[in-house]
Scaffold this motif. Structure first.
Motif, PDB file in Angstrom:
ATOM      1  N   ARG A   9      36.838 104.316  93.230  1.00 19.80           N
ATOM      2  CA  ARG A   9      36.862 102.871  93.520  1.00 19.80           C
ATOM      3  C   ARG A   9      36.711 102.062  92.229  1.00 19.80           C
ATOM      4  O   ARG A   9      37.398 101.063  92.040  1.00 19.80           O
ATOM      5  CB  ARG A   9      35.723 102.553  94.497  1.00 19.80           C
ATOM      6  CG  ARG A   9      35.748 101.189  95.083  1.00 19.80           C
ATOM      7  CD  ARG A   9      37.054 100.861  95.811  1.00 19.80           C
ATOM      8  NE  ARG A   9      37.065 101.277  97.182  1.00 19.80           N
ATOM      9  CZ  ARG A   9      38.175 101.621  97.857  1.00 19.80           C
ATOM     10  NH1 ARG A   9      39.342 101.597  97.286  1.00 19.80           N
ATOM     11  NH2 ARG A   9      38.102 101.971  99.109  1.00 19.80           N
ATOM     12  N   MET A  66      40.223 117.711  94.764  1.00 22.07           N
ATOM     13  CA  MET A  66      41.667 117.841  95.059  1.00 22.07           C
ATOM     14  C   MET A  66      42.391 116.572  94.628  1.00 22.07           C
ATOM     15  O   MET A  66      41.904 115.462  94.838  1.00 22.07           O
ATOM     16  CB  MET A  66      41.890 118.029  96.570  1.00 22.07           C
ATOM     17  CG  MET A  66      41.418 119.356  97.122  1.00 22.07           C
ATOM     18  SD  MET A  66      41.342 119.260  98.935  1.00 22.07           S
ATOM     19  CE  MET A  66      43.010 119.714  99.349  1.00 22.07           C
ATOM     20  N   GLY A  80      39.790 108.466 100.324  1.00 19.73           N
ATOM     21  CA  GLY A  80      41.239 108.615 100.130  1.00 19.73           C
ATOM     22  C   GLY A  80      42.037 108.494 101.410  1.00 19.73           C
ATOM     23  O   GLY A  80      43.229 108.866 101.445  1.00 19.73           O
ATOM     24  N   LYS A  81      41.438 107.952 102.464  1.00 19.90           N
ATOM     25  CA  LYS A  81      42.123 107.863 103.766  1.00 19.90           C
ATOM     26  C   LYS A  81      43.451 107.109 103.689  1.00 19.90           C
ATOM     27  O   LYS A  81      44.460 107.576 104.213  1.00 19.90           O
ATOM     28  CB  LYS A  81      41.244 107.141 104.805  1.00 19.90           C
ATOM     29  CG  LYS A  81      39.945 107.804 105.100  1.00 19.90           C
ATOM     30  CD  LYS A  81      39.144 107.003 106.100  1.00 19.90           C
ATOM     31  CE  LYS A  81      38.807 105.600 105.652  1.00 19.90           C
ATOM     32  NZ  LYS A  81      37.933 105.522 104.465  1.00 19.90           N
ATOM     33  N   SER A  82      43.431 105.913 103.058  1.00 20.08           N
ATOM     34  CA  SER A  82      44.642 105.086 103.058  1.00 20.08           C
ATOM     35  C   SER A  82      45.753 105.752 102.255  1.00 20.08           C
ATOM     36  O   SER A  82      46.880 105.894 102.744  1.00 20.08           O
ATOM     37  CB  SER A  82      44.359 103.703 102.464  1.00 20.08           C
ATOM     38  OG  SER A  82      43.351 103.075 103.195  1.00 20.08           O
ATOM     39  N   SER A  83      45.441 106.185 101.025  1.00 26.75           N
ATOM     40  CA  SER A  83      46.467 106.811 100.178  1.00 26.75           C
ATOM     41  C   SER A  83      47.012 108.062 100.855  1.00 26.75           C
ATOM     42  O   SER A  83      48.229 108.289 100.887  1.00 26.75           O
ATOM     43  CB  SER A  83      45.882 107.215  98.826  1.00 26.75           C
ATOM     44  OG  SER A  83      44.888 106.344  98.414  1.00 26.75           O
TER      45      SER A  83
HETATM   46  N1  LIG Z   1      42.462 112.998  96.154  1.00 28.76           N
HETATM   47  C1  LIG Z   1      42.317 111.971  95.319  1.00 28.76           C
HETATM   48  N2  LIG Z   1      42.023 112.165  94.028  1.00 28.76           N
HETATM   49  C2  LIG Z   1      41.828 111.137  93.195  1.00 28.76           C
HETATM   50  N3  LIG Z   1      41.926 109.834  93.540  1.00 28.76           N
HETATM   51  C3  LIG Z   1      42.218 109.570  94.810  1.00 28.76           C
HETATM   52  C4  LIG Z   1      42.423 110.603  95.771  1.00 28.76           C
HETATM   53  N4  LIG Z   1      42.680 110.035  96.963  1.00 28.76           N
HETATM   54  C5  LIG Z   1      42.643 108.702  96.749  1.00 28.76           C
HETATM   55  N5  LIG Z   1      42.379 108.430  95.471  1.00 28.76           N
HETATM   56  C6  LIG Z   1      42.207 107.095  94.869  1.00 28.76           C
HETATM   57  O1  LIG Z   1      40.920 106.637  95.271  1.00 28.76           O
HETATM   58  C7  LIG Z   1      40.947 105.243  95.571  1.00 28.76           C
HETATM   59  C8  LIG Z   1      40.470 105.036  97.007  1.00 28.76           C
HETATM   60  O2  LIG Z   1      41.446 105.606  97.874  1.00 28.76           O
HETATM   61  P1  LIG Z   1      41.775 104.974  99.279  1.00 28.76           P
HETATM   62  O3  LIG Z   1      41.856 103.483  99.186  1.00 28.76           O
HETATM   63  O4  LIG Z   1      42.943 105.700  99.816  1.00 28.76           O
HETATM   64  O5  LIG Z   1      40.437 105.373 100.056  1.00 28.76           O
HETATM   65  P2  LIG Z   1      39.939 104.934 101.496  1.00 28.76           P
HETATM   66  O6  LIG Z   1      39.208 106.106 102.047  1.00 28.76           O
HETATM   67  O7  LIG Z   1      41.060 104.404 102.281  1.00 28.76           O
HETATM   68  O8  LIG Z   1      38.905 103.784 101.120  1.00 28.76           O
HETATM   69  P3  LIG Z   1      38.358 102.572 102.022  1.00 28.76           P
HETATM   70  O9  LIG Z   1      37.846 103.142 103.284  1.00 28.76           O
HETATM   71  O10 LIG Z   1      37.246 101.986 101.215  1.00 28.76           O
HETATM   72  O11 LIG Z   1      39.490 101.614 102.228  1.00 28.76           O
HETATM   73  C9  LIG Z   1      42.375 104.780  95.315  1.00 28.76           C
HETATM   74  O12 LIG Z   1      42.442 104.224  94.027  1.00 28.76           O
HETATM   75  C10 LIG Z   1      43.196 106.056  95.377  1.00 28.76           C
HETATM   76  O13 LIG Z   1      44.349 106.002  94.565  1.00 28.76           O
END
Ligand SMILES: Nc1ncnc2c1ncn2[C@@H]1O[C@H](COP(=O)(O)OP(=O)(O)OP(=O)(O)O)[C@@H](O)[C@H]1O
Ligand SMILES: Nc1ccn([C@H]2C[C@H](O)[C@@H](COP(=O)(O)O)O2)c(=O)n1
Length: 221
Positions: free
Chosen positions: A159, A204, A16-19
């Motif tokens: 994902r 969360m 969830g880093k980006s979101s």
């Molecule tokens: N706390 C959360 N609960 C549920 N879903 C989440 C949560 N945080 C993020 N997501 C969802 O999970 C998916 C992955 O999130 P995100 O792209 O932000 O992760 P990331 O860590 O940046 O991944 P990557 O490193 O692969 O790019 C997205 O669809 C996002 O909407």
């Protein structure tokens, strides 16, 4: 002059880093840098080159001569590669499958780390930066450093939900588990380094994670 507020967020794929980083940046009026987007643009360079994965020096020479420019607006993430908009292309499964080839190339990492530090300085250190080695290598002096984790099952499910029917279960597992294993050979993002706050988002919601991290910012509790 406005005070520096540099927030570094690391974690494995799908944690969830980006979101979360975009939400924190919006909430606090900060710029946003997705360092993975530059590694992904570098992977497009590699994919289009016809080079073999073993040609590490040629891959580094190719990538370091490219112009990779990320946008830093958390509301409108964008990535340009040699003047071409690759914002959508960098998310394609073929890029996710090969991005570890450039991410495990140490000369590429060194060059990209310099790009990241230049972008951080250009934002007057008022920026949320996310990746794998931001808390440890790129900005160990950040005002707040967070390692955002979640159980593998939760990350794979997130994902899968995001990609819908466009990829099968094996491809999703490859994008999450195999990629983390490869990336962990060059970065340490499984355990928090000293002084790094651990946030486990397995149970969360996104808003709760954003709220938690904003509450950790010095002077913003
Ligand atoms: N706390 C959360 N609960 C549920 N879903 C989440 C949560 N945080 C993020 N997501 C969802 O999970 C998916 C992955 O999130 P995100 O792209 O932000 O992760 P990331 O860590 O940046 O991944 P990557 O490193 O692969 O790019 C997205 O669809 C996002 O909407
Ligand atoms: N600081 C960083 C950022 C990213 N990477 C690697 C790891 C991933 O395989 C790839 C794409 O990142 P994502 O978009 O999934 O966050 O880039 C890295 O090694 N270091």
């Amino acid at each position: 002059m406005t005070d520096s507020l540099l927030i570094a967020i690391d974690g494995p794929s799908g944690s969830g880093k980006s979101s979360t980083s975009r939400g924190v940046a919006q909430r606090l009026g900060l710029a946003y840098l997705d360092t993975g987007s530059l590694y992904r643009a570098a992977a497009i360079c590699f994919l289009e080159s016809g080079l073999d994965v073993a040609q590490t020096e040629q891959i580094a020479a190719l990538v370091t001569s490219a112009a990779i420019t990320p946008g830093t607006d958390p509301l409108h993430p964008s990535t340009m590669l040699d003047g071409r908009d690759v914002t959508a292309e960098i998310r394609e499964p073929r890029v996710s499958e090969k991005v570890s080839v450039v991410a495990t190339n140490l000369a590429v990492r060194e060059w990209l780390n310099e790009q990241f530090r230049t972008i951080i300085a250009a934002a007057d250190r008022r920026i949320v930066v996310e990746g794998r080695d931001i808390t440890t290598v790129v900005a160990p002096d950040a005002d707040l450093r967070v390692l955002l984790v979640a159980d593998p099952a939760a990350r794979i499910a997130r994902r899968q939900a995001e990609l819908g029917g466009s990829v099968n279960a094996d491809q999703v597992t490859d994008q999450v588990v195999r990629r983390d294993r490869d990336d962990a050979t060059v970065s340490q993002f499984e355990e928090p380094a000293e002084g790094v706050e651990l946030v486990d988002s397995t149970h969360m919601g996104l808003d709760e994670v954003i709220e938690t991290i904003c509450g950790m910012v010095p002077g913003h509790a």
